[in-house]
Design an enzyme around this catalytic site. Sequence first.
Site, PDB file in Angstrom:
ATOM      1  N   SER A  21       0.591  -1.520  -0.289  1.00 18.20           N
ATOM      2  CA  SER A  21      -0.161  -0.131  -0.285  1.00 18.20           C
ATOM      3  C   SER A  21       0.802   1.235   0.112  1.00 18.20           C
ATOM      4  O   SER A  21       1.862   0.920   0.064  1.00 18.20           O
ATOM      5  CB  SER A  21      -0.702  -0.171   1.005  1.00 18.20           C
ATOM      6  N   ASN A  22       0.725   2.406   0.404  1.00 18.25           N
ATOM      7  CA  ASN A  22       1.166   3.683   0.485  1.00 18.25           C
ATOM      8  C   ASN A  22       0.989   4.531   1.702  1.00 18.25           C
ATOM      9  O   ASN A  22      -0.640   4.013   2.794  1.00 18.25           O
ATOM     10  CB  ASN A  22       0.944   4.060  -1.143  1.00 18.25           C
ATOM     11  N   ARG A  23       0.966   6.038   1.716  1.00 20.47           N
ATOM     12  CA  ARG A  23       1.136   6.706   2.467  1.00 20.47           C
ATOM     13  C   ARG A  23      -0.027   7.839   2.647  1.00 20.47           C
ATOM     14  O   ARG A  23      -0.360   8.358   4.191  1.00 20.47           O
ATOM     15  CB  ARG A  23       2.406   7.258   3.340  1.00 20.47           C
ATOM     16  N   ALA A  88      -4.470   7.205  -4.256  1.00 21.19           N
ATOM     17  CA  ALA A  88      -3.395   6.634  -4.677  1.00 21.19           C
ATOM     18  C   ALA A  88      -3.598   5.829  -4.982  1.00 21.19           C
ATOM     19  O   ALA A  88      -3.442   4.515  -4.013  1.00 21.19           O
ATOM     20  CB  ALA A  88      -2.436   7.636  -3.016  1.00 21.19           C
TER      21      ALA A  88
END
Length: 213
Positions: A21-23, A88
Amino acid sequence: MKFLVTAGPTREFFDPVRFLSNRSSGRMGYAVAAAAAARGHEVVLISGPVALAPPPAVRVVNVVSALDMLAAVEDEIEKCDALVMCAAVADWRPKVFSESKLKKRDMAARIELVPNPDILSALRPRKGNRIFAGFAAETGNLLEEAQGKLLRKGLDIIVANDVTQPGAGFETDTNIVTILSTDAEPEHLPLMGKDAVAVRIIERIERKAPAAP
Ligand code: C5P
């Protein structure tokens, strides 16, 4: 107007407990959805996993992966006048999903990945008169990169931010953005709350809409 907004990260699972995943915190997308609703628009918010309360007067559709998000956007696109892609979306997903939790000893040192579809590009043939807005989170060459994405993805508006600047980007309540569009000079906004940035984005879309209220 009818707004379709996406927010948050996607999660790309490779077993029931592990994912890529991402921030993204989802704050920018939730602020856009809330601002549109507060200005009297009908809003559907397609959200990846985030720790945020649903904005008032917004219908939220929860999704997990990029493929789920694409399917949800495809389901809603015909009904909207504007699509704002704040999510995102993970660019890659693991090629294989294991139904059972992988044992440490069975895990390979490398995870094979396959590319996820680009949601904006996939929806481009169904754009019609709709306004499409996207985000470009960059770590350098901000305007050049954002201008490239504006054209490549067939967008009307792109909101560019340099995520390395203090007070901008992920996991903050503020952002520093430049709004680029196909018909105006880049608009550089100072450090502002994400709520205020969201209002500026909605105003830009209202001005561009063929039949603004
Ligand atoms: O190419 P990049 O991921 O930087 O582009 C960002 C923009 O494209 C954002 O608006 C994002 O929501 C959208 N996007 C998408 N589908 C993807 C990846 C990004 O629609 N798979």
